[in-house]
Design an enzyme around this catalytic site. Structure first.
Site, PDB file in Angstrom:
ATOM      1  N   GLY A  18      13.717  -4.978 -12.525  1.00  0.00           N
ATOM      2  CA  GLY A  18      12.903  -5.421 -13.895  1.00  0.00           C
ATOM      3  C   GLY A  18      13.521  -4.812 -15.099  1.00  0.00           C
ATOM      4  N   LYS A 100      14.205 -16.136  -5.756  1.00  0.00           N
ATOM      5  CA  LYS A 100      13.746 -17.122  -4.966  1.00  0.00           C
ATOM      6  C   LYS A 100      14.016 -18.647  -5.638  1.00  0.00           C
ATOM      7  CE  LYS A 100      11.386 -15.339  -1.410  1.00  0.00           C
ATOM      8  NZ  LYS A 100      12.042 -14.060  -1.575  1.00  0.00           N
ATOM      9  N   ILE A 101      13.991 -19.470  -4.744  1.00  0.00           N
ATOM     10  CA  ILE A 101      14.266 -20.936  -5.473  1.00  0.00           C
ATOM     11  C   ILE A 101      13.100 -21.550  -5.441  1.00  0.00           C
ATOM     12  CG2 ILE A 101      15.321 -23.096  -5.266  1.00  0.00           C
ATOM     13  CD1 ILE A 101      17.616 -21.029  -5.457  1.00  0.00           C
ATOM     14  N   THR A 117      17.662 -16.325 -15.737  1.00  0.00           N
ATOM     15  CA  THR A 117      19.038 -15.851 -16.249  1.00  0.00           C
ATOM     16  C   THR A 117      19.782 -15.326 -14.865  1.00  0.00           C
ATOM     17  OG1 THR A 117      20.024 -13.673 -17.261  1.00  0.00           O
ATOM     18  CG2 THR A 117      18.007 -13.509 -16.385  1.00  0.00           C
ATOM     19  N   HIS A 118      21.104 -15.575 -14.970  1.00  0.00           N
ATOM     20  CA  HIS A 118      22.057 -15.535 -13.978  1.00  0.00           C
ATOM     21  C   HIS A 118      23.252 -14.633 -14.267  1.00  0.00           C
ATOM     22  CE1 HIS A 118      23.880 -16.838  -9.848  1.00  0.00           C
ATOM     23  NE2 HIS A 118      25.185 -16.934 -10.822  1.00  0.00           N
ATOM     24  N   GLY A 152      18.013 -27.863  -8.493  1.00  0.00           N
ATOM     25  CA  GLY A 152      19.490 -27.578  -8.094  1.00  0.00           C
ATOM     26  C   GLY A 152      19.386 -25.900  -7.842  1.00  0.00           C
TER      27      GLY A 152
HETATM   28  C1  GAR Z   1      19.984  -9.808 -13.012  1.00  0.00           C
HETATM   29  O1  GAR Z   1      21.374  -9.681 -13.310  1.00  0.00           O
HETATM   30  C2  GAR Z   1      19.876 -11.225 -12.896  1.00  0.00           C
HETATM   31  O2  GAR Z   1      20.786 -12.125 -13.659  1.00  0.00           O
HETATM   32  C3  GAR Z   1      20.208 -11.381 -11.421  1.00  0.00           C
HETATM   33  O3  GAR Z   1      19.267 -10.258 -11.174  1.00  0.00           O
HETATM   34  C4  GAR Z   1      19.567  -9.306 -11.911  1.00  0.00           C
HETATM   35  C5  GAR Z   1      17.968  -8.581 -12.190  1.00  0.00           C
HETATM   36  O4  GAR Z   1      17.961  -7.645 -12.673  1.00  0.00           O
HETATM   37  N1  GAR Z   1      19.557 -12.654 -11.001  1.00  0.00           N
HETATM   38  C6  GAR Z   1      20.288 -13.273  -9.834  1.00  0.00           C
HETATM   39  O5  GAR Z   1      21.205 -12.998  -9.570  1.00  0.00           O
HETATM   40  C7  GAR Z   1      19.649 -14.691  -9.529  1.00  0.00           C
HETATM   41  N2  GAR Z   1      20.421 -15.519  -8.820  1.00  0.00           N
HETATM   42  P1  GAR Z   1      16.880  -6.587 -13.483  1.00  0.00           P
HETATM   43  O6  GAR Z   1      16.094  -6.891 -12.115  1.00  0.00           O
HETATM   44  O7  GAR Z   1      17.215  -5.267 -13.545  1.00  0.00           O
HETATM   45  O8  GAR Z   1      16.171  -7.346 -14.524  1.00  0.00           O
END
Ligand code: GAR
Length: 209
Positions: A18, A100-101, A117-118, A152
């Site tokens: 988080g 999760k999708i 965010t990816h 998607g």
């Molecule tokens: C982030 O880097 C986000 O882009 C990624 O999880 C991390 C969460 O970090 N999400 C994915 O990989 C989704 N496919 P956080 O819990 O420290 O914010």
């Protein structure tokens, strides 16, 4: 007299540490919800016992957990998640490391205002291992993508991207940390702009007014 700006309502979904959620919380605390344009009204997760939920609790926010395994079908889980999020009447929903999708019902309610965010430069390296996959491929630059979610996997219209160079000595964790540095700033900036200015989606193009 000009009307006081109204802060938009955000529900943030998390599955892990988080830190992106924390960046949003810190910025809203620093600038005030009205000037930032949004306040977080609840934080949801697909699992308990995660630091993301603890951060929300420390900030005094309501939290909820919606676990796939507590539902008979994936569709029932999706409907329950949509209901739980909908109860807080969000203007925008932010997936900040939510692993999760979501399904049809969730997208029917929140499509076009569900931001993810990816940790890669989409359309390269979608899915759950964006950092690992970029590294394994030998990419020299990677980064992060903030986008709207469609049906998607990481294919929805792109709102903004940040670039990070891959170093020879990088492992997955070092590279992910540098990506997250850029990602947190980008997410805070993008969510604030969407909240303050509004947006429209023209095909694949996102226009922030
Ligand atoms: C982030 O880097 C986000 O882009 C990624 O999880 C991390 C969460 O970090 N999400 C994915 O990989 C989704 N496919 P956080 O819990 O420290 O914010």
């Amino acid at each position: 007299m000009a009307a006081k700006p109204v802060a938009k309502r955000l529900v943030v979904l998390v599955s892990g540490s988080g830190t992106n959620l924390q960046a949003l919380l810190d910025e809203i605390e620093r600038t005030g919800a009205e000037s930032y344009g949004a306040r977080i009204v609840a934080v949801g997760a697909d699992r308990d016992g995660i630091e993301g939920l603890a951060r929300a609790e420390r900030a005094g926010l309501p939290t909820f957990v919606c676990r796939v395994k507590d539902h008979e079908t994936r569709q029932a889980w999706d409907a329950a998640l949509a209901e739980a999020v909908g109860a807080y009447e969000p203007d925008l929903v932010v997936s900040a490391g939510f692993m999760k999708i979501v399904g049809k019902e969730f997208l029917a309610r929140f499509g076009g205002r569900f931001v993810n965010t990816h940790p890669a430069l989409l359309p390269s390296f979608p899915g759950a291992h964006g950092v690992r996959d970029a590294l394994a491929y030998g990419a020299k630059v990677t980064g992060c993508t903030v986008h709207f979610v469609d049906d998607g996997v990481d294919t929805g219209p792109i709102i903004a991207q940040g670039v990070v160079e891959v170093r020879d000595e990088d492992d997955e964790s070092a590279l992910h940390e540098r990506i997250k540095d850029v990602e947190r700033r980008l997410l805070v900036e993008v969510v604030g702009r969407l909240a303050r200015n509004g947006h429209r989606i023209e095909g694949r193009k996102v226009v922030i007014q």
